[in-house]
Structures are given as structure tokens and as C-alpha cells.
Design an enzyme around this catalytic site. Structure first.
Site, PDB file in Angstrom:
ATOM      1  N   GLU A 126      -5.356 -44.748  47.305  1.00  0.00           N
ATOM      2  CA  GLU A 126      -4.672 -44.174  46.142  1.00  0.00           C
ATOM      3  C   GLU A 126      -5.498 -43.016  45.584  1.00  0.00           C
ATOM      4  O   GLU A 126      -6.727 -43.104  45.542  1.00  0.00           O
ATOM      5  CB  GLU A 126      -4.534 -45.282  45.089  1.00  0.00           C
ATOM      6  N   ASP A 128      -5.265 -40.763  42.078  1.00  0.00           N
ATOM      7  CA  ASP A 128      -4.509 -40.770  40.824  1.00  0.00           C
ATOM      8  C   ASP A 128      -4.837 -39.639  39.870  1.00  0.00           C
ATOM      9  O   ASP A 128      -6.009 -39.402  39.575  1.00  0.00           O
ATOM     10  CB  ASP A 128      -4.841 -42.046  40.012  1.00  0.00           C
ATOM     11  N   GLU A 130      -3.644 -39.473  36.062  1.00  0.00           N
ATOM     12  CA  GLU A 130      -2.880 -40.195  35.045  1.00  0.00           C
ATOM     13  C   GLU A 130      -3.116 -39.530  33.699  1.00  0.00           C
ATOM     14  O   GLU A 130      -4.254 -39.248  33.332  1.00  0.00           O
ATOM     15  CB  GLU A 130      -3.331 -41.661  35.003  1.00  0.00           C
TER      16      GLU A 130
END
Ligand SMILES: *[C@@H]1O[C@H](CO)[C@@H](O)[C@H](O)[C@H]1NC(C)=O
Ligand SMILES: *[C@@H]1O[C@H](CO)[C@@H](O)[C@H](O)[C@H]1NC(C)=O
Ligand SMILES: *[C@@H]1O[C@H](CO)[C@@H](O)[C@H](O)[C@H]1NC(C)=O
Length: 314
Positions: A126, A128, A130
Site C-alpha cells: 500500500e 497512501d 491521506e
């Protein structure tokens, strides 16, 4: 969607822990003039969002412009919403111009990220970006994170304030992921570089991933460790995504993995070749600027959380 929520729950738990350790910073203006850098986002064309993405949850909370130029994804009391790329990618340059909802946004999470948790639930990768909403202080927080091969017990979070008001207009949030490094960029300024250091290959994402654009309720952790949940009196929360760029190696499940040849990368993957292999002096100095002025948390400095810091921090 179940998997997405699973991911969120897992993240929540990790982040509750993390946020409880983050010192609170009082409100002040951080609107700096950023140094100028090469505009990587000018190099590639924009994809048509409705052609490149599927709605993966909260379809009734997603509005796509009919010409594919932009998407509005929203969160209300009924549901968040999210898009996922139709293709999976193995390396590439992934970018979106995002305008965040204004006003009180505590608990709201807008995420632009890559993941293969659907395909590899136990050893997923993953990358990310955010964006975490705020209580009344008006400071959206940018959080970056990386998981590789199921390394979910080691969150590699870094958190930044932005040098502009992200609710006034669209700003670019981008990811470079290739065999050399992962770079997170905001308005083309690198804010974090995670090298693919051979010594720690198990910490580097190395399986094809989908690209996601989502908005969801992170009440349990997103704003001051969950102190400020989403207040649905101000819903719907709407994030606008535009100028999306998805340039890289499309993973073909019929080919052996990794699907793109490293011997002749330029023919299949412009983001593996020169210009993306290393940051320029100008980009490095811009990154230093961003990190010294705006980064307020790095897992590599968190000796409360890690008795022994992860190997790449040492
Ligand atoms: C798509 O439509 C929007 C709104 O009508 C317009 O502003 C934009 O310029 C259009 N984009 C393209 C690529 O045609
Ligand atoms: C959330 O938005 C959807 C789509 O517009 C709508 O059908 C639903 O009633 C809304 N929920 C609430 C609680 O407002
Ligand atoms: C990734 O995880 C799998 C399953 O847990 C393991 O067999 C494999 O050796 C790991 N790969 C790396 C590069 O650490």
C-alpha cells in the site's frame, strides 16, 4: 468494500495509537510561498475519470462529469464513496488535483492511494496519501504511509501541514513509484522519498496495485486521535478530483510478474526511466524546505512507539 473497511479498521487501530502521541499544535498561518520545481504533472495527459475508474462504494455519492474531466466524491451519514482504477499498475506516476471540503471537517478522510489488499489480503502492499480533516482550526493534515508485503504492524507514517489552504482550489497530490524509490509530492514539491534500499526489500511495495480515490468516516482516529468525530450536521462533505494522471506499467495478469521489463523500461514505462530514477538537486532542496517547515510527525523519530526503529530509519 468489506475489504476496504477492513483496511480502515486496521488503520484506525494503528492510528489511534499514533495520534495519541502526536503533540497538538496551536493554530497559526502556514501559508508560505513554495520554491519552484520541475512540474512533473505537466508531463502526462489527464485520463478520463469515468473510463479509467470504477465506482467501488457509495455510488450514489459519486458524481462524474460527463466528459471525464472530474469527479465529486462525497461523504454523508449514509455512506462515504470511492473510485478504483480499472487497471492494476506495477510502477508509475499517479496524480490528482484535489479540492478538499471547506468548513469543519473533523473525522473526514480523503484518501488517494494504491493498494492490492483485495488480491493479497495477508501480504498486501500500500502507498497512501491521506488528507485528514480538522476541528475548527482549519488545518487539513497530509499523512503519507507505506506498507509492503503485509507489514501492517509497522506503520511508516509521516504527517505534514500544507503551505496553502487546500479548500480554496485544486492542488496536485502525486505518487512516483518505481524500482528506485517512492516519492510523495504536493504541487510537484517532493515531501517524502522512500528509497528502494535493497537491504530492506521486504519493506518496498513490489506487487501490482490499484489506484483509489475515496472519502470516508475516520471518526475513530483521524482528528486528534478520534477526539473530534465527523459532525454530520455539516454533511455532505464533498471532495473534487480532477486532472488525474495514471502513467505507468499496466499489469497484465497473463504476463509473469513483474510485468514490465527493466531492461528496456522506457518503451513500457516512462516512469521507470531517466528523470524519475532520482530527484534533482532542485527537487531535493524543495523537499528539504517542505520537511523542515511542515512535517510534524515522522515514524523514524518516534522512539516511544518503536523501541528499535525500523531498519531504514537508522
Ligand atoms: C468538461 O466539462 C467541464 C464543465 O462543463 C468544463 O469546464 C471542462 O473544460 C470540460 N473539459 C474537457 C476536457 O472538455
Ligand atoms: C446521502 O446521499 C445520498 C445520495 O445523494 C442520498 O440518497 C441519501 O439520502 C443521503 N443520506 C443522508 C443521511 O442525507
Ligand atoms: C512476503 O510475504 C510472503 C508471505 O508472508 C513471504 O513468503 C515472502 O517471503 C515475503 N516476501 C518478502 C520479499 O519479504
Amino acid at each position: 468494500m468489506a475489504l476496504l473497511q477492513g483496511k480502515c479498521l486496521l488503520l484506525s487501530r494503528l492510528l489511534m495509537l499514533l495520534s495519541s502521541m502526536t503533540p497538538s499544535v496551536s493554530s497559526h498561518s502556514r501559508h508560505y510561498t513554495a520554491p519552484s520545481v520541475t512540474r512533473l504533472t505537466d508531463l502526462f495527459s489527464h485520463v478520463s475519470i469515468d473510463q479509467a475508474f470504477n465506482k467501488v462504494f457509495g455510488a450514489s455519492n459519486i458524481q462524474l462529469m460527463s466528459n471525464g474531466s472530474s469527479a465529486y466524491i462525497s461523504l454523508n451519514k449514509t455512506s462515504g464513496s470511492g473510485l478504483a482504477s480499472r487497471n492494476k499498475y506495477y510502477y508509475g506516476f499517479f496524480s490528482a488535483a484535489i479540492k478538499l471540503p471547506a468548513g469543519l471537517t473533523s473525522g473526514v478522510v480523503v484518501a488517494f492511494y494504491m493498494s492490492n489488499a483485495e488480491t493479497f489480503p495477508h501480504n498486501h502492499d500500500e502507498i497512501d496519501i491521506e488528507l485528514l480533516g480538522h476541528d475548527k482550526r482549519n488545518d487539513w493534515v497530509l499523512q503519507t504511509n507505506i506498507y509492503a508485503n503485509g507489514s501492517v504492524s509497522t506503520g511508516r507514517e509521516e504527517k505534514f501541514y500544507l503551505w496553502f489552504d487546500p479548500t480554496q482550489q485544486h492542488h496536485y497530490y502525486s505518487i512516483i513509484w518505481n524500482s528506485h524509490h517512492i516519492v510523495f509530492l504536493v504541487d510537484n514539491i517532493p515531501v517524502r522519498e522512500f528509497p528502494n534500499n535493497g537491504a530492506f526489500s521486504s519493506t518496498f511495495p513490489s506487487k501490482p496495485m490499484s489506484l483509489y480515490a475515496t472519502i470516508w468516516d475516520g471518526s475513530e482516529w483521524a482528528t486528534h486521535g478520534g477526539k473530534y468525530p465527523v459532525n454530520y450536521r455539516y454533511a455532505p462533505y464533498v471532495a473534487s478530483f480532477a486532472d488525474m494522471e495514471v502513467e505507468g506499467c499496466v499489469s497484465d495478469p497473463r504476463l509473469p510478474s513483474p510485468p514490465c521489463s527493466k531492461k528496456n523500461p522506457s518503451s513500457v514505462d516512462p516512469v521507470e526511466g531517466q528523470g524519475f530514477a532520482a530527484l534533482s538537486e532542485q527537487q531535493l532542496s524543495a523537499m528539504k524546505w517542505a520537511r523542515s517547515k511542515l512535517m510534524f510527525y515522522s515514524y523514524c523519530k518516534d522512539t516511544t512507539r518503536f523501541k528499535v526503529l525500523p531498519p531504514e530509519c537508522r
